[in-house]
Design an enzyme around this catalytic site. Sequence first.
Site, PDB file in Angstrom:
ATOM      1  N   SER A   1      21.873 -31.525 -58.682  1.00 16.36           N
ATOM      2  CA  SER A   1      20.518 -31.061 -58.324  1.00 16.36           C
ATOM      3  C   SER A   1      20.025 -30.522 -59.653  1.00 16.36           C
ATOM      4  CB  SER A   1      20.498 -30.013 -57.419  1.00 16.36           C
ATOM      5  OG  SER A   1      19.270 -29.323 -57.293  1.00 16.36           O
TER       6      SER A   1
ATOM      7  N   TYR B   1      24.011 -22.164 -52.768  1.00 16.97           N
ATOM      8  CA  TYR B   1      23.960 -23.679 -52.478  1.00 16.97           C
ATOM      9  C   TYR B   1      23.896 -24.170 -53.943  1.00 16.97           C
ATOM     10  CZ  TYR B   1      21.669 -28.161 -52.616  1.00 16.97           C
ATOM     11  OH  TYR B   1      21.439 -29.378 -52.747  1.00 16.97           O
TER      12      TYR B   1
ATOM     13  N   LYS C   1      26.658 -26.639 -56.681  1.00 21.50           N
ATOM     14  CA  LYS C   1      26.147 -27.714 -57.487  1.00 21.50           C
ATOM     15  C   LYS C   1      26.928 -27.847 -58.947  1.00 21.50           C
ATOM     16  CE  LYS C   1      24.537 -30.155 -54.189  1.00 21.50           C
ATOM     17  NZ  LYS C   1      25.336 -31.022 -53.463  1.00 21.50           N
TER      18      LYS C   1
HETATM   19  P1  NAD Z   1      21.678 -34.380 -45.469  1.00 23.39           P
HETATM   20  O1  NAD Z   1      21.993 -33.210 -44.653  1.00 23.39           O
HETATM   21  O2  NAD Z   1      20.767 -35.162 -44.637  1.00 23.39           O
HETATM   22  O3  NAD Z   1      23.147 -35.179 -45.808  1.00 23.39           O
HETATM   23  C1  NAD Z   1      24.305 -34.811 -45.792  1.00 23.39           C
HETATM   24  C2  NAD Z   1      25.274 -35.289 -44.974  1.00 23.39           C
HETATM   25  O4  NAD Z   1      26.840 -34.827 -44.966  1.00 23.39           O
HETATM   26  C3  NAD Z   1      25.059 -35.182 -43.393  1.00 23.39           C
HETATM   27  O5  NAD Z   1      24.954 -36.476 -42.800  1.00 23.39           O
HETATM   28  C4  NAD Z   1      26.231 -34.234 -42.959  1.00 23.39           C
HETATM   29  O6  NAD Z   1      26.339 -34.669 -41.492  1.00 23.39           O
HETATM   30  C5  NAD Z   1      27.198 -34.538 -43.764  1.00 23.39           C
HETATM   31  N1  NAD Z   1      28.153 -33.762 -43.776  1.00 23.39           N
HETATM   32  C6  NAD Z   1      27.896 -32.394 -44.382  1.00 23.39           C
HETATM   33  N2  NAD Z   1      29.233 -31.526 -44.304  1.00 23.39           N
HETATM   34  C7  NAD Z   1      30.404 -32.441 -44.310  1.00 23.39           C
HETATM   35  C8  NAD Z   1      31.441 -32.386 -44.001  1.00 23.39           C
HETATM   36  N3  NAD Z   1      32.201 -31.260 -44.394  1.00 23.39           N
HETATM   37  N4  NAD Z   1      32.296 -33.655 -43.672  1.00 23.39           N
HETATM   38  C9  NAD Z   1      31.636 -34.721 -43.465  1.00 23.39           C
HETATM   39  N5  NAD Z   1      30.230 -34.649 -43.641  1.00 23.39           N
HETATM   40  C10 NAD Z   1      29.753 -33.578 -43.845  1.00 23.39           C
HETATM   41  O7  NAD Z   1      21.300 -34.133 -46.779  1.00 23.39           O
HETATM   42  P2  NAD Z   1      20.626 -34.853 -48.154  1.00 23.39           P
HETATM   43  O8  NAD Z   1      19.503 -34.447 -48.191  1.00 23.39           O
HETATM   44  O9  NAD Z   1      20.718 -36.327 -47.666  1.00 23.39           O
HETATM   45  O10 NAD Z   1      21.289 -34.445 -49.455  1.00 23.39           O
HETATM   46  C11 NAD Z   1      22.764 -35.240 -49.809  1.00 23.39           C
HETATM   47  C12 NAD Z   1      23.297 -34.616 -50.789  1.00 23.39           C
HETATM   48  O11 NAD Z   1      22.316 -34.545 -52.076  1.00 23.39           O
HETATM   49  C13 NAD Z   1      23.836 -33.218 -50.711  1.00 23.39           C
HETATM   50  O12 NAD Z   1      25.034 -33.150 -51.443  1.00 23.39           O
HETATM   51  C14 NAD Z   1      22.753 -32.324 -51.266  1.00 23.39           C
HETATM   52  O13 NAD Z   1      23.198 -31.098 -51.637  1.00 23.39           O
HETATM   53  C15 NAD Z   1      22.319 -33.178 -52.505  1.00 23.39           C
HETATM   54  N6  NAD Z   1      20.831 -32.700 -52.819  1.00 23.39           N
HETATM   55  C16 NAD Z   1      19.669 -33.018 -51.945  1.00 23.39           C
HETATM   56  C17 NAD Z   1      18.571 -32.688 -52.295  1.00 23.39           C
HETATM   57  C18 NAD Z   1      17.623 -32.598 -51.206  1.00 23.39           C
HETATM   58  O14 NAD Z   1      16.265 -32.256 -51.526  1.00 23.39           O
HETATM   59  N7  NAD Z   1      17.530 -33.461 -50.217  1.00 23.39           N
HETATM   60  C19 NAD Z   1      18.126 -32.231 -53.687  1.00 23.39           C
HETATM   61  C20 NAD Z   1      19.124 -32.154 -54.572  1.00 23.39           C
HETATM   62  C21 NAD Z   1      20.700 -32.585 -54.031  1.00 23.39           C
END
Ligand code: NAD
Length: 346
Positions: A127, A152, A156
């Site tokens: 991120s 959080y 990262k």
């Molecule tokens: P999301 O919560 O929709 O998806 C994350 C998925 O991981 C979910 O389906 C959840 O059930 C699964 N999960 C969490 N912990 C788990 C575990 N211990 N074992 C198995 N599955 C697990 O989030 P997203 O928005 O799709 O984000 C995906 C990635 O991108 C994350 O790592 C997030 O930190 C990163 N990210 C997201 C954003 C954003 O704004 N959405 C920005 C920067 C980085």
Amino acid sequence: MKGKIIVTGGCGYIGSHTVVSLIENGYEAVVFDNLSNSKEFILDRIKEITGKKPRLEKVDLADEQQAKAAYKKHRDAMAIINFAAYKAVGESVKEPLLYYKNNLSSLLNTLQGQVDNGIENIIFSSSATVYGEPDVLPISENNETKRPFSPYGNTKKMAEEILEDFSYANSNFSAISLRYFNPIGAHQSGLIGEFPSGTPNNLLPYVTQCAAGVLKELQVFGNDYPSKDGTPIRDYIHVVDLAVAHVKAVERLVTNKNKSNFEVFNLGTGNGYTVLDIINTFESVANLKLNYKIVGRREGDVTALYAATNLAKDELDWQSKFDLEDMISSAWKWEQNLRSGTKFSN
Ligand code: NAD
Ligand code: UDP
């Protein structure tokens, strides 16, 4: 078929769009997810879009034994895309251990799965939060990283350091960390999108839920920033563009085009929009007025974040295609589908 890719967190927001892109590009995607923040029916939606339902391994990747068994079963994978993590900034401030445990244990168990089974490549979801308040804009990958404001965000930064050490020690393994700016929008079909759990923290889901009447009023956090209208500037990027970038990153690693075995790329459009730009564009796309008021600043917010995009363009052969109207209209379409009585269940 080009080969098997494991997508951890593949039922989630960005993961599900990436699974669609992988299938559309001829890969077999296997999803590892514990469904802690997603729903299994998303896999049926992926089938509606692509004609193929990905296989799901219901596994808590923070659990060493569960992760070990799942990776052993799919040792023929060419690469892992690691989305699995908790992502609520505010919750992470209140429950830091939950975040460090889930996000970092999942990553460590995944890296161990690579070593045990010879899975050579990993793409990691990072991120722009790792840049903190940047001294130089647009932000290039060479900008200094800083300790993020929230636990959080710190998971990262720490994860990138772990990946760098891991790649240094294991020259057979390659990692790419993708630093997302502000992902918004949904698939053009309206079949998959973001499910914020509880009241959303992010701007776009807050805007669409206000417009849908789920929330009463949008609060704009501060209009005293040094920007054209006083509200903060961010680089919003369409989730479908992000998904395509992950496929490009997989292709770079599986064809050994990477220049070192730990690489970092920004994923943004390079354009900065203020909060009021988002509100105005939403009002024009949806043809309605949003109920919003200006309140004080939110702790931890920075004035401006937008990406230098040339490295991703030159090295990954990727750049964003969708504009702000595309992003906002697809998010609005998804929100309306969610509220239209469509049945969602597991
Ligand atoms: P999301 O919560 O929709 O998806 C994350 C998925 O991981 C979910 O389906 C959840 O059930 C699964 N999960 C969490 N912990 C788990 C575990 N211990 N074992 C198995 N599955 C697990 O989030 P997203 O928005 O799709 O984000 C995906 C990635 O991108 C994350 O790592 C997030 O930190 C990163 N990210 C997201 C954003 C954003 O704004 N959405 C920005 C920067 C980085
Ligand atoms: N924001 C806002 N009201 C909200 C949510 C967010 O004014 O209810 C602003 C926030 O101050 C920031 C921008 O919208 O300037 C994007 O915030 P978001 O939480 O979506 O992403 P961030 O850049 O903080 O990761």
